[in-house]
Design a protein around this motif. Structure first.
Motif, mmCIF file in Angstrom:
data_model
loop_
_atom_site.group_PDB
_atom_site.id
_atom_site.type_symbol
_atom_site.label_atom_id
_atom_site.label_comp_id
_atom_site.label_asym_id
_atom_site.label_seq_id
_atom_site.Cartn_x
_atom_site.Cartn_y
_atom_site.Cartn_z
ATOM 1 N N LEU A 1 6.979 1.680 6.449
ATOM 2 C CA LEU A 1 6.081 2.424 7.332
ATOM 3 C C LEU A 1 4.656 2.463 6.784
ATOM 4 N N PHE A 2 4.507 2.656 5.489
ATOM 5 C CA PHE A 2 3.175 2.677 4.890
ATOM 6 C C PHE A 2 2.517 1.305 4.990
ATOM 7 N N THR A 3 3.294 0.244 4.784
ATOM 8 C CA THR A 3 2.750 -1.109 4.877
ATOM 9 C C THR A 3 2.309 -1.413 6.303
ATOM 10 N N LEU A 4 3.142 -1.078 7.277
ATOM 11 C CA LEU A 4 2.766 -1.302 8.679
ATOM 12 C C LEU A 4 1.564 -0.449 9.074
ATOM 13 N N GLY A 5 1.530 0.768 8.608
ATOM 14 C CA GLY A 5 0.380 1.629 8.885
ATOM 15 C C GLY A 5 -0.898 1.070 8.279
#
Length: 65
Positions: free
Chosen positions: A13-17
């Motif tokens: 999620l952090f990478t996609l964000g």
């Protein structure tokens, strides 16, 4: 299976964000001359910000007991 999913959920999620933030940064700020190393290409910006998101997931992901 659930344990692995929970383990990888935050970094994903952090990478996609971060990647979405990179795309937004490229679209809004970008580099008008094309000489900027990171913001000259949307791919570079997305990859760089995705990496930053992944690194931040490690900082915010660690929980102390």
């Amino acid at each position: 299976m659930k344990k692995k999913l929970k383990k990888w959920l935050r970094p994903v999620l952090f990478t996609l964000g971060g990647a979405l933030m990179g795309l937004g940064y490229y679209a809004l700020v970008g580099c008008s001359t094309g000489s900027c190393a990171i913001t000259a290409s949307p791919v570079n910006t997305i990859l760089y910000m995705g990496l930053m998101g992944w690194l931040l997931s490690g900082i915010f992901g660690s929980q102390s007991a």
